[in-house]
Design an enzyme around this catalytic site. Structure first.
Site, PDB file in Angstrom:
ATOM      1  N   ALA A   1       0.836  -1.213   0.000  1.00  0.00           N
ATOM      2  CA  ALA A   1       0.000   0.000   0.000  1.00  0.00           C
ATOM      3  C   ALA A   1       0.869   1.262   0.000  1.00  0.00           C
ATOM      4  O   ALA A   1       1.951   1.242   0.589  1.00  0.00           O
ATOM      5  CB  ALA A   1      -0.914   0.008   1.220  1.00  0.00           C
ATOM      6  N   PRO A   2       0.419   2.319  -0.665  1.00  0.00           N
ATOM      7  CA  PRO A   2      -0.814   2.454  -1.439  1.00  0.00           C
ATOM      8  C   PRO A   2      -0.758   1.882  -2.856  1.00  0.00           C
ATOM      9  O   PRO A   2      -1.739   2.001  -3.586  1.00  0.00           O
ATOM     10  CB  PRO A   2      -1.013   3.977  -1.473  1.00  0.00           C
ATOM     11  CG  PRO A   2       0.367   4.543  -1.393  1.00  0.00           C
ATOM     12  CD  PRO A   2       1.184   3.568  -0.589  1.00  0.00           C
ATOM     13  N   GLY A   3       0.355   1.292  -3.256  1.00  0.00           N
ATOM     14  CA  GLY A   3       0.347   0.551  -4.514  1.00  0.00           C
ATOM     15  C   GLY A   3       1.078   1.207  -5.679  1.00  0.00           C
ATOM     16  O   GLY A   3       1.013   0.718  -6.798  1.00  0.00           O
ATOM     17  N   GLY A   4       1.764   2.300  -5.432  1.00  0.00           N
ATOM     18  CA  GLY A   4       2.485   2.988  -6.515  1.00  0.00           C
ATOM     19  C   GLY A   4       3.509   2.073  -7.186  1.00  0.00           C
ATOM     20  O   GLY A   4       3.508   1.908  -8.413  1.00  0.00           O
ATOM     21  N   LYS A   5       4.363   1.453  -6.366  1.00  0.00           N
ATOM     22  CA  LYS A   5       5.402   0.593  -6.946  1.00  0.00           C
ATOM     23  C   LYS A   5       4.795  -0.702  -7.470  1.00  0.00           C
ATOM     24  O   LYS A   5       5.224  -1.227  -8.496  1.00  0.00           O
ATOM     25  CB  LYS A   5       6.497   0.316  -5.906  1.00  0.00           C
ATOM     26  CG  LYS A   5       7.176   1.592  -5.444  1.00  0.00           C
ATOM     27  CD  LYS A   5       8.169   1.348  -4.315  1.00  0.00           C
ATOM     28  CE  LYS A   5       8.454   2.621  -3.550  1.00  0.00           C
ATOM     29  NZ  LYS A   5       7.347   3.003  -2.621  1.00  0.00           N
TER      30      LYS A   5
ATOM     31  N   ASP B   1       0.264  -9.972   7.395  1.00  0.00           N
ATOM     32  CA  ASP B   1       1.569  -9.551   7.875  1.00  0.00           C
ATOM     33  C   ASP B   1       2.565 -10.432   7.126  1.00  0.00           C
ATOM     34  O   ASP B   1       2.615 -11.647   7.325  1.00  0.00           O
ATOM     35  CB  ASP B   1       1.649  -9.780   9.386  1.00  0.00           C
ATOM     36  CG  ASP B   1       3.032  -9.481   9.934  1.00  0.00           C
ATOM     37  OD1 ASP B   1       3.960  -9.235   9.123  1.00  0.00           O
ATOM     38  OD2 ASP B   1       3.200  -9.499  11.164  1.00  0.00           O
TER      39      ASP B   1
ATOM     40  N   ASP C   1       9.327  -2.828   0.489  1.00  0.00           N
ATOM     41  CA  ASP C   1       9.305  -1.371   0.629  1.00  0.00           C
ATOM     42  C   ASP C   1       8.869  -1.143   2.075  1.00  0.00           C
ATOM     43  O   ASP C   1       7.699  -0.961   2.366  1.00  0.00           O
ATOM     44  CB  ASP C   1       8.315  -0.785  -0.385  1.00  0.00           C
ATOM     45  CG  ASP C   1       8.330   0.727  -0.376  1.00  0.00           C
ATOM     46  OD1 ASP C   1       9.389   1.311  -0.084  1.00  0.00           O
ATOM     47  OD2 ASP C   1       7.283   1.329  -0.669  1.00  0.00           O
TER      48      ASP C   1
ATOM     49  N   CYS D   1      11.709   5.018   2.565  1.00  0.00           N
ATOM     50  CA  CYS D   1      11.724   6.451   2.267  1.00  0.00           C
ATOM     51  C   CYS D   1      12.299   7.183   3.475  1.00  0.00           C
ATOM     52  O   CYS D   1      11.851   8.260   3.835  1.00  0.00           O
ATOM     53  CB  CYS D   1      10.351   6.969   1.859  1.00  0.00           C
ATOM     54  SG  CYS D   1       9.043   6.566   3.013  1.00  0.00           S
TER      55      CYS D   1
END
Lengths: 435, 167
Positions: free
Chosen positions: A258-262, A305, A324, A377
């Site tokens: 989430a949120p799913g960009g990659k 998980d 990520d 990040c």
């Protein structure tokens, strides 16, 4: 009957700030409260909400000088409105008299008409004593740099030569960046479409699908957004798909999707690849599903998980695993200024443990010739190069893989982007393979 | 489907009393759908036929966020009212003016639906406010009539000036 007038941008921003002070994320608070703000006023509403949170430590310090006694906890909305007033006077090009009178008026919408006099007095006092008050700020690191002390110390310790540049980049308003869906279009064609729509933009260096807009705009103004032609994503995150060295026919795990960009970027490369997208929160996984459906891509989305492999894994190993990892977000404060208020020093230790558990429990799921990519990040070493160093010591059969093209400056292990490097978010990347 | 022209205060046609609809015909249904489209486009949450210069007792309403819950009331009658509620009202015939009006909080209404069948319903909150606001239109009444003379004159002057500039 006309649609109700809704909240004025200043009272709405005050409500958002109050919610963040109570622990809610800025994105959620803006999405919830924004519904009650008229469309043509959302721009100012967002600017105020982001601006006040970004400069909160400085604005709070000024407000303490102006208030003769602190406001009660139940009047956090009045304090928030005062901060929004100060932010307008300090940073926005709204004439002082308009900023003050509109802010004072917003007391009514908050149902705190008694506060009008107080706000008026405080804002006018700031106007009169601006120089003295601003000089006071410069003598205090927290209010001058607008970061909590523990964050400043952590940046200083990890980046003794760069911390000032990092803090200043954290306080900048970041540019809006896009990723073109290569299943539907490409960088050149989409730049043309933007130009036809009178949206000024240019290609993003080092990102084959990346575009940087000269000015942020509403996503719905972007050509083809609804049909999935394009997504909003910082260039730093767009480099991850390259590092994965994707090929058709691979079986891929995105462990914290989430949120799913990659997740979507991976499938935009090869839509037929089998991708399992996990997230621990079903609510956040819903965002992944929404993004996939908008981009017309498909993946197996599971709420789980990732560390509890017995609960979701069918025993078949992966060619690629992307972790990520959940992190402090210390590299993306410019996009999520609420990190300054919401994170606590103890979070680092706890997140580092989670990151370690993800690395250790997913490593056995990688095929012998597969590759694992670990990203955060964050720019804190404990979450990044020290985390990977420790992992390599625990897993003698694992080694670092050096990609053909380095995505950022070399760290002791992996690669580190600092916020503002090439205009991008702060980000960490490490590629791991079997020996 | 078509967008209809909305009359603006102080147009005298907004002061006419609308006539009951004798029979719910295809033309009435067409008018109702055109009014709904006009209302969504405005954007509004309620529209009375009087506002689009049709002197008929027909109102359309949709107070949902997602514009997916339309309500059509033909020959509506207020059967009972209860309580009080203040709401900052605006009107598609009085652009950009928002003022607080006190109305009943809970109401019971009888009307015909688009098939011409009678029904009764209870409404409260914003829906109750909106139904009362629209029924007022059918009587030639506007929300500005509830305001002080001074406020009404100020709104009227602003709109008259605005209309002169448009001509």
């Amino acid at each position: 009957m006309a649609k109700p007038a809704g909240l004025c941008p200043r009272s709405a921003a005050a409500l958002v700030i109050q919610r963040v002070l109570l622990g809610q994320s800025l994105t959620t608070a803006i999405a919830d409260t924004g519904k009650s703000v008229a469309e043509q006023q959302r721009g100012l509403f967002q600017q105020l909400s982001y601006g006040v949170i970004r400069w909160y430590p400085s604005l709070k310090a000024i407000s303490e000088q102006l208030l003769t006694k602190p406001l009660k906890a139940k009047d956090a909305d009045v304090l928030s409105l005062l901060l929004a007033g100060l932010y307008q006077l300090r940073s926005l090009r709204i004439p002082d008299h308009a900023a003050i009178s509109e802010t004072v008026n917003a007391c009514k919408a908050l149902n705190k008409p008694w506060a009008s006099g107080l706000l008026n007095a405080c804002l006018r006092n700031y106007q009169r004593q601006r120089k003295t008050l601003e000089t006071l700020l410069e003598n205090d690191l927290v209010s001058e740099l607008a970061h909590p002390a523990w964050l400043i110390e952590h940046y200083q310790a990890d980046w003794p030569d760069d911390w000032q540049r990092i803090l200043s980049a954290n306080n900048q308003q970041p540019p809006m960046m896009l990723r073109v869906n290569s299943q539907q279009s490409n960088q050149t064609d989409y730049l043309q479409q933007l130009s036809n729509a009178n949206i000024a933009a240019s290609a993003l260096a080092d990102c084959p699908q990346g575009i940087i807009l000269q000015q942020a705009c509403d996503v719905l103004a972007l050509p083809g957004f609804v049909d999935g032609m394009v997504s909003v994503q910082d260039g730093a995150a767009q480099q991850v798909a390259d590092l994965l060295e994707l090929q058709p026919g691979q079986r891929i795990l995105d462990a914290c999707s989430a949120p799913g960009g990659k997740t979507c970027h991976i499938l935009e490369r090869f839509a037929e690849n089998e991708l399992i997208a996990l997230d621990i929160s079903s609510e956040r996984l819903k965002q992944v599903e929404d993004n996939l459906s908008r981009l017309q891509l498909s993946a197996t989305c599971l709420t789980a998980d990732a560390c509890q492999t017995q609960n979701w894994w069918n025993g078949e190993q992966f060619d690629r695993i992307l972790i990520d990892a959940p992190c402090t977000g210390s590299g993306v404060i410019r996009r999520h200024p609420d990190i300054k208020l919401l994170r606590k020093p103890t979070d680092i230790e706890q997140l580092a443990k989670q990151q370690q558990a993800l690395l250790d429990s997913l490593w056995p799921l990688l095929k012998p010739d597969g590759m694992m990519v670990y990203t955060t990040c964050s720019i804190f070493k404990q979450e990044n190069e020290l985390q990977i160093e420790a992992f390599l010591q625990r897993q003698p059969d694992a080694m670092e893989h050096l990609p053909a093209k380095a995505p950022a400056r070399r760290a002791r292990f992996g690669y580190q982007l600092l916020p503002g490097d090439n205009d991008l978010d702060g980000f960490y990347y490490a590629c791991l393979r079997h020996r | 489907m078509a967008l209809l022209n909305i009359l603006h205060f102080p147009d005298p046609r907004l002061r006419q009393k609308a006539l009951p609809i004798e029979k719910v015909t295809d033309e009435i249904r067409q008018l109702a759908h055109d009014m709904l489209e006009t209302m969504y486009d405005a954007p509004g949450i309620g529209l009375a036929a009087t506002q689009v210069n049709e002197q008929k007792r027909l109102i359309v309403i949709d107070v949902s966020e997602d514009k997916n819950d339309p309500l059509f009331l033909i020959n509506p009658e207020l059967l009972s009212t209860e309580g009080e509620r203040d709401f900052e009202e605006g009107c598609l015939s009085v652009p950009e003016a928002y003022e607080t009006v006190t109305r009943a909080d809970t109401i019971r209404v009888r009307a015909l639906n688009l098939q011409g069948e009678p029904f009764e319903m209870d409404a409260e909150g914003i829906l109750a406010t909106c139904i009362q606001h629209e029924i007022d239109h059918l009587e030639g009444k506007l929300f500005v009539d509830y305001l002080s003379n001074l406020k009404r004159q100020r709104i009227k002057k602003r709109l008259e000036k605005h209309q002169r500039q448009k001509l």
